[in-house]
Design a protein around this motif. Sequence first.
Motif, PDB file in Angstrom:
ATOM      1  N   ASN A  63       0.841  -1.198   0.000  1.00  0.00           N
ATOM      2  CA  ASN A  63       0.000   0.000   0.000  1.00  0.00           C
ATOM      3  C   ASN A  63       0.874   1.245   0.000  1.00  0.00           C
ATOM      4  N   THR A  64       0.931   1.902  -1.138  1.00  0.00           N
ATOM      5  CA  THR A  64       1.801   3.072  -1.283  1.00  0.00           C
ATOM      6  C   THR A  64       1.415   4.198  -0.328  1.00  0.00           C
ATOM      7  N   ARG A  65       0.097   4.452  -0.194  1.00  0.00           N
ATOM      8  CA  ARG A  65      -0.335   5.536   0.695  1.00  0.00           C
ATOM      9  C   ARG A  65       0.047   5.256   2.148  1.00  0.00           C
ATOM     10  N   PHE A  66      -0.070   3.981   2.556  1.00  0.00           N
ATOM     11  CA  PHE A  66       0.348   3.632   3.916  1.00  0.00           C
ATOM     12  C   PHE A  66       1.837   3.895   4.093  1.00  0.00           C
TER      13      PHE A  66
ATOM     14  N   GLY B  86     -10.851  10.798   8.583  1.00  0.00           N
ATOM     15  CA  GLY B  86     -10.363  12.057   8.019  1.00  0.00           C
ATOM     16  C   GLY B  86      -9.129  12.590   8.684  1.00  0.00           C
ATOM     17  N   LEU B  87      -8.383  11.736   9.392  1.00  0.00           N
ATOM     18  CA  LEU B  87      -7.185  12.171  10.109  1.00  0.00           C
ATOM     19  C   LEU B  87      -5.933  11.442   9.610  1.00  0.00           C
ATOM     20  N   GLY B  88      -6.026  10.819   8.437  1.00  0.00           N
ATOM     21  CA  GLY B  88      -4.911  10.010   7.955  1.00  0.00           C
ATOM     22  C   GLY B  88      -4.179  10.581   6.760  1.00  0.00           C
ATOM     23  N   THR B  89      -4.339  11.866   6.503  1.00  0.00           N
ATOM     24  CA  THR B  89      -3.660  12.465   5.341  1.00  0.00           C
ATOM     25  C   THR B  89      -2.147  12.502   5.564  1.00  0.00           C
ATOM     26  N   PRO B  90      -1.357  11.964   4.622  1.00  0.00           N
ATOM     27  CA  PRO B  90       0.098  11.892   4.813  1.00  0.00           C
ATOM     28  C   PRO B  90       0.812  13.168   4.364  1.00  0.00           C
ATOM     29  N   ASN B  91       0.425  14.300   4.926  1.00  0.00           N
ATOM     30  CA  ASN B  91       0.978  15.569   4.438  1.00  0.00           C
ATOM     31  C   ASN B  91       1.785  16.329   5.476  1.00  0.00           C
ATOM     32  N   LEU B  92       2.272  15.638   6.494  1.00  0.00           N
ATOM     33  CA  LEU B  92       3.031  16.345   7.521  1.00  0.00           C
ATOM     34  C   LEU B  92       4.284  17.004   6.918  1.00  0.00           C
ATOM     35  N   GLY B  93       4.434  18.294   7.162  1.00  0.00           N
ATOM     36  CA  GLY B  93       5.596  19.034   6.666  1.00  0.00           C
ATOM     37  C   GLY B  93       5.473  19.494   5.227  1.00  0.00           C
TER      38      GLY B  93
END
Length: 556
Positions: A315-318, A401-408
């Motif tokens: 899973n790429t998003r994971f 809705g809290l799993g967006t991988p956009n930190l930073g």
Amino acid sequence: MYQYDDYDASLVSERVEEFRDQVARRISGELTKEEFLPLRLQNGLYMQKHAYMLRVAVPYGVLSADQLRMLAHIARTYDRGYGHFTTRQNIQFNWIKLEDTPTILAELATVQMHAIQTSGNCVRNITTEQFAGVANDEVIDPRPLAELLRQWSTLNPEFAFLPRKFKIALSSSAQDRAAVRMHDVGIFLHQNAAGEKVLRVFAGGGLGRTPILSAQIREELPWQHMLSYVEAVLRVYNRYGRRDNKYKARIKILVKALGADVFAKEVEEEWAHLKDGPSTLTEVEYQRVAYFFEESRYNRGAGDEAIFQMQLAANTRFAQWVKRNTRAHKVVGYVSVTLSTKPGAAIPPGDVTAKQMEYVAEWSERFGLGEIRVAHEQNLILPDIAQADLYTLWQLACEAGLGTPNLGLLTDMIVCPGGDYCSLANARSLPIAQAIAERFEDLDFLFDLGDLSLNISGCINACGHHHMGNVGILGVDKDGEEWYQVTLGGAQGNHSALGKVIGPAFRAQEMPDVIERVVTTYCDLRVQDEAFVDTVARVGLAPFKVGIYGQPKAAA
């Protein structure tokens, strides 16, 4: 986490009943609006554009699961179903009725929370980094000293009426993640060559209309003198700080006017009267407080490494979420997880619904040790998650809705409530954030872009920390219209820097195009994987001005 003793509990409860009486007298007309003003501010209650806003303290950003559930209850019962986490590790409720505030504060008191000193010209909420106590690059856990500062500063009568609000931050990691140098007093905890716990003290930092990074005034202060030294700083500020001009009242103006060396000399002279006095900390007192932060329940282990690697590969998003939103832990097999409150254009940064709060509280107990942290970037953190639980947690976070991988990344924006709520704002900040999030919704593009911070403030008070964003946006009023000024080159961390204005301001509808031109210019100029802030430092603003305006222009 720290547990109230009888003194703490009675102090908070008595304060609630005192405010209940004050609110009743205001509603009955016994107290005028002007008489009630300082009383409500002392309890964190503001009058904003549409309604009362209640700011609740989250000392050094640490919450228990029960406390977060209580915040969810307040959001659902007394507000519009959500709360807004701020850049100072507090939470704000924007639609509060005055008559409900005493009951809200009473309910908060049942889980050891309050709104004391979240407003007014006093020492505000003590902050530290969101990974305190679990970071793998930490020298010393700063939470016991932060708690001692909280106890010392709460309702301290000598510092109840300072020239202006006063903010203190601590950090003890190799990397500063608490924005220490933008605070009135910043403290770095570290060990000296002899292995002793010592403090490096900075003073005179702050953003707002005169942004200044703090200056070092003390090196290697023994930790036992933390309170007496901070007391000396506050006494000097209380004595010399300006009270005739609100805009020149912050300690940063005093330190700049005197010079850091002269200010430090004044502090040392004052400290000579306080050193070894009643404020001196003892090992017994430190250990009493540190006891509450000791944790030995790390026993879940890393799990099956082969299965984890299969999950990453499948899973790429994971895999992207693990890379961006998890951080190394001091205990092998555990990580800290950042839950992004910025999933896209539909949700204002920092806003979390009651249901989401309840989910996070549940996850903290199911997968962690029942603790949650609040970051000054307005995200929530689960500090203690076993690697074996990451995949399940990620699936649940995505559903909520809290799993967006956009930190930073660029969409991990710091944004103040702006003109939609705040009576001080010159311009709206939330629609600008929304428009930019819509323009940059392609996560794969953002991954290629890499780390890039974008901060937005609706006015010069800089609650959105726009000065310290790699890209900063400031809302300004020009003849009754909302315009937006752009700064480049700001940064937080060990190499903190203040952004510089690139030129004339823009209309709201231009902002997505402006940010796209900034990004395009950066992509054209960067060398390999060079970070945005490094590119700006290397080439200067001139190429960006050309990229944005088409030709060089003077600063506004």
